[in-house]
Design an enzyme around this catalytic site. Structure first.
Site, PDB file in Angstrom:
ATOM      1  N   ARG A 178       0.713  -1.195  -0.021  1.00  0.00           N
ATOM      2  CA  ARG A 178       0.042  -0.057  -0.109  1.00  0.00           C
ATOM      3  C   ARG A 178       0.875   1.378   0.064  1.00  0.00           C
ATOM      4  O   ARG A 178       2.168   1.509   0.613  1.00  0.00           O
ATOM      5  CB  ARG A 178      -1.031  -0.143   1.053  1.00  0.00           C
ATOM      6  N   GLU A 207      -2.581   7.637  -4.932  1.00  0.00           N
ATOM      7  CA  GLU A 207      -2.921   6.853  -5.852  1.00  0.00           C
ATOM      8  C   GLU A 207      -4.431   6.962  -6.327  1.00  0.00           C
ATOM      9  O   GLU A 207      -4.967   6.984  -7.762  1.00  0.00           O
ATOM     10  CB  GLU A 207      -2.711   5.630  -5.959  1.00  0.00           C
ATOM     11  N   HIS A 239      -0.820   0.209  -9.763  1.00  0.00           N
ATOM     12  CA  HIS A 239      -1.697  -0.725  -8.961  1.00  0.00           C
ATOM     13  C   HIS A 239      -2.184  -1.902  -9.891  1.00  0.00           C
ATOM     14  O   HIS A 239      -3.378  -2.166  -9.991  1.00  0.00           O
ATOM     15  CB  HIS A 239      -2.836  -0.297  -8.392  1.00  0.00           C
TER      16      HIS A 239
HETATM   17  N1  LIG Z   1      -0.545  -4.468  -5.459  1.00  0.00           N
HETATM   18  C1  LIG Z   1      -1.767  -4.973  -5.699  1.00  0.00           C
HETATM   19  O1  LIG Z   1      -2.359  -5.163  -6.694  1.00  0.00           O
HETATM   20  C2  LIG Z   1      -2.250  -5.766  -4.310  1.00  0.00           C
HETATM   21  C3  LIG Z   1      -3.023  -6.650  -4.454  1.00  0.00           C
HETATM   22  C4  LIG Z   1      -3.539  -7.293  -2.923  1.00  0.00           C
HETATM   23  C5  LIG Z   1      -2.951  -7.040  -2.002  1.00  0.00           C
HETATM   24  N2  LIG Z   1      -1.859  -5.995  -1.985  1.00  0.00           N
HETATM   25  C6  LIG Z   1      -1.246  -5.382  -0.600  1.00  0.00           C
HETATM   26  O2  LIG Z   1      -0.517  -6.725  -0.242  1.00  0.00           O
HETATM   27  C7  LIG Z   1      -0.557  -6.777   1.243  1.00  0.00           C
HETATM   28  C8  LIG Z   1      -0.361  -8.137   1.517  1.00  0.00           C
HETATM   29  O3  LIG Z   1      -1.294  -8.994   1.132  1.00  0.00           O
HETATM   30  P1  LIG Z   1      -1.460 -10.642   1.671  1.00  0.00           P
HETATM   31  O4  LIG Z   1      -2.613 -11.160   0.923  1.00  0.00           O
HETATM   32  O5  LIG Z   1      -0.171 -11.333   1.474  1.00  0.00           O
HETATM   33  O6  LIG Z   1      -2.155 -10.366   3.238  1.00  0.00           O
HETATM   34  P2  LIG Z   1      -1.967 -11.411   4.448  1.00  0.00           P
HETATM   35  O7  LIG Z   1      -2.817 -10.825   5.311  1.00  0.00           O
HETATM   36  O8  LIG Z   1      -1.972 -12.545   3.811  1.00  0.00           O
HETATM   37  O9  LIG Z   1      -0.409 -11.053   4.844  1.00  0.00           O
HETATM   38  C9  LIG Z   1       0.012  -9.709   5.770  1.00  0.00           C
HETATM   39  C10 LIG Z   1       1.125 -10.277   6.317  1.00  0.00           C
HETATM   40  O10 LIG Z   1       1.531  -8.962   7.105  1.00  0.00           O
HETATM   41  C11 LIG Z   1       2.069  -9.286   8.464  1.00  0.00           C
HETATM   42  N3  LIG Z   1       2.197  -7.973   9.386  1.00  0.00           N
HETATM   43  C12 LIG Z   1       1.186  -7.263   9.825  1.00  0.00           C
HETATM   44  N4  LIG Z   1       1.829  -6.268  10.551  1.00  0.00           N
HETATM   45  C13 LIG Z   1       2.998  -6.263  10.323  1.00  0.00           C
HETATM   46  C14 LIG Z   1       4.097  -5.391  10.489  1.00  0.00           C
HETATM   47  N5  LIG Z   1       3.838  -4.159  11.203  1.00  0.00           N
HETATM   48  N6  LIG Z   1       5.326  -5.625  10.140  1.00  0.00           N
HETATM   49  C15 LIG Z   1       5.382  -6.666   9.338  1.00  0.00           C
HETATM   50  N7  LIG Z   1       4.594  -7.623   8.824  1.00  0.00           N
HETATM   51  C16 LIG Z   1       3.199  -7.350   9.336  1.00  0.00           C
HETATM   52  C17 LIG Z   1       0.816 -10.252   9.055  1.00  0.00           C
HETATM   53  O11 LIG Z   1       1.572 -10.644  10.036  1.00  0.00           O
HETATM   54  C18 LIG Z   1       0.522 -11.221   7.695  1.00  0.00           C
HETATM   55  O12 LIG Z   1       1.642 -12.257   7.773  1.00  0.00           O
HETATM   56  C19 LIG Z   1      -2.124  -6.430   1.484  1.00  0.00           C
HETATM   57  O13 LIG Z   1      -2.342  -5.812   2.798  1.00  0.00           O
HETATM   58  C20 LIG Z   1      -2.438  -5.245   0.416  1.00  0.00           C
HETATM   59  O14 LIG Z   1      -1.847  -4.237   1.075  1.00  0.00           O
HETATM   60  C21 LIG Z   1      -1.363  -5.295  -3.230  1.00  0.00           C
END
Ligand SMILES: NC(=O)c1ccc[n+]([C@@H]2O[C@H](COP(=O)([O-])OP(=O)(O)OC[C@H]3O[C@@H](n4cnc5c(N)ncnc54)[C@H](O)[C@@H]3O)[C@@H](O)[C@H]2O)c1
Length: 274
Positions: A178, A207, A239
């Site tokens: 994000r 964005e 994105h």
């Molecule tokens: N670019 C894109 O098109 C796109 C698409 C989907 C998701 N995303 C982003 O990717 C991120 C991750 O998605 P995901 O499906 O892997 O989520 P997820 O919930 O499976 O994983 C998130 C991980 O982050 C960890 N976390 C929480 N707080 C933290 C911190 N302070 N420091 C380090 N780690 C921490 C959690 O423990 C978890 O393991 C989403 O939150 C979203 O922002 C981007």
């Protein structure tokens, strides 16, 4: 405007009707509570975002964006296109949930040493040989830092000026998580100073005013974003990490499954509970 007022009490009718006299809206008062079912798509293809992350890493490292433009101009010089082998390099993955774990798996396959920071270590990453370390240690040791944690009050500007200063000079930062995980103005200063060697972004903190529309005929008003685009060692995509046929199929399937469950009188499996 036509307005439906749910959970209407007699005093709502009295006061809203009085306040509306000078305004003339069409108010419809209804006693039942509005019961909206909101569902979400909790997971689709983590591989889509993970693979886009790798695309940014490889393109920045091997200067694919610059080489592509050069060749079209008939410039076959290699000056300025020098990259580095990924094998043996250290990559830091911040957040090893679904997407971060997929990134760690691919980078392990490239022969990288993978470090991770996550309050909840992933069994899959531990099995891969990923080492969990405190964030300052990850920043100091990594040639590539990739962000995959959610945006929360705690992670807002996780990569601020102080964190960027802790990174290896010339390291690469990738953010497909994000936008507000990084302080964009601080990132620009780090790029200008050469402290940050490469930047790959699929997300940007402002964005919402830019992405997902064709703005090619409009004057760009965001000066911070405009400055980002001037760096030869920066790649920004709008994105599109999630944008694969497999991910969109999974999103559509999950969405319509929720509609079917709702139609059958069930609480959808993916409903957000208040
Ligand atoms: N670019 C894109 O098109 C796109 C698409 C989907 C998701 N995303 C982003 O990717 C991120 C991750 O998605 P995901 O499906 O892997 O989520 P997820 O919930 O499976 O994983 C998130 C991980 O982050 C960890 N976390 C929480 N707080 C933290 C911190 N302070 N420091 C380090 N780690 C921490 C959690 O423990 C978890 O393991 C989403 O939150 C979203 O922002 C981007």
């Amino acid at each position: 405007m036509r307005v439906a007022v749910f959970s209407s009490k007699p005093y709502d009718v009295t006061f809203l009707t009085a306040a509306n006299r000078a305004r003339g809206h069409d108010l419809l008062f209804l006693e039942p509570r509005l019961a909206l079912t909101v569902t979400r798509v909790p997971a689709y293809s983590p591989h889509a975002v993970a693979e886009h992350t790798i695309a940014l890493i490889l393109a920045l490292n091997r200067k694919v964006h610059r080489a592509w433009a050069r060749i079209r101009e008939g410039n076959f010089s290699l000056d300025g296109l020098l990259g580095f082998d990924l094998v043996g390099r250290t990559a830091g993955v911040v957040g090893t949930g679904k997407i971060g774990a997929a990134v760690a798996r691919i980078l392990t396959g490239f022969g990288c040493r993978v470090l991770a920071f996550d309050p909840v270590p992933s069994p899959e990453c531990l099995a891969l040989g990923t080492s969990y370390v405190p964030l300052p240690d990850l920043l100091a040791a990594s040639d590539i830092v990739s962000l995959h944690c959610p945006l929360t009050p705690e992670t807002r500007y996780l990569l601020d000026g102080a964190a960027l200063a802790r990174m290896k000079p010339g390291a690469m930062l990738i953010n497909t998580g994000r936008g507000a995980l990084v302080d964009t103005k601080a990132v620009i200063e780090a790029l200008k100073a050469g402290q940050l060697g490469h930047l790959g972004l699929d997300v940007y903190e402002e964005e919402a005013a830019l992405f997902f529309e064709d703005r090619s005929w409009r004057i760009l008003q965001d000066d911070v974003f405009a400055r980002l685009l001037t760096f030869p060692n920066v790649i920004v995509t709008g994105h599109q990490g999630f944008f694969t046929a497999e991910a969109l199929t999974a999103i559509a399937d999950t969405t319509l499954q929720a509609v079917t469950e709702f139609e059958q009188g069930r609480i959808p499996t993916t409903a957000i509970r208040a």
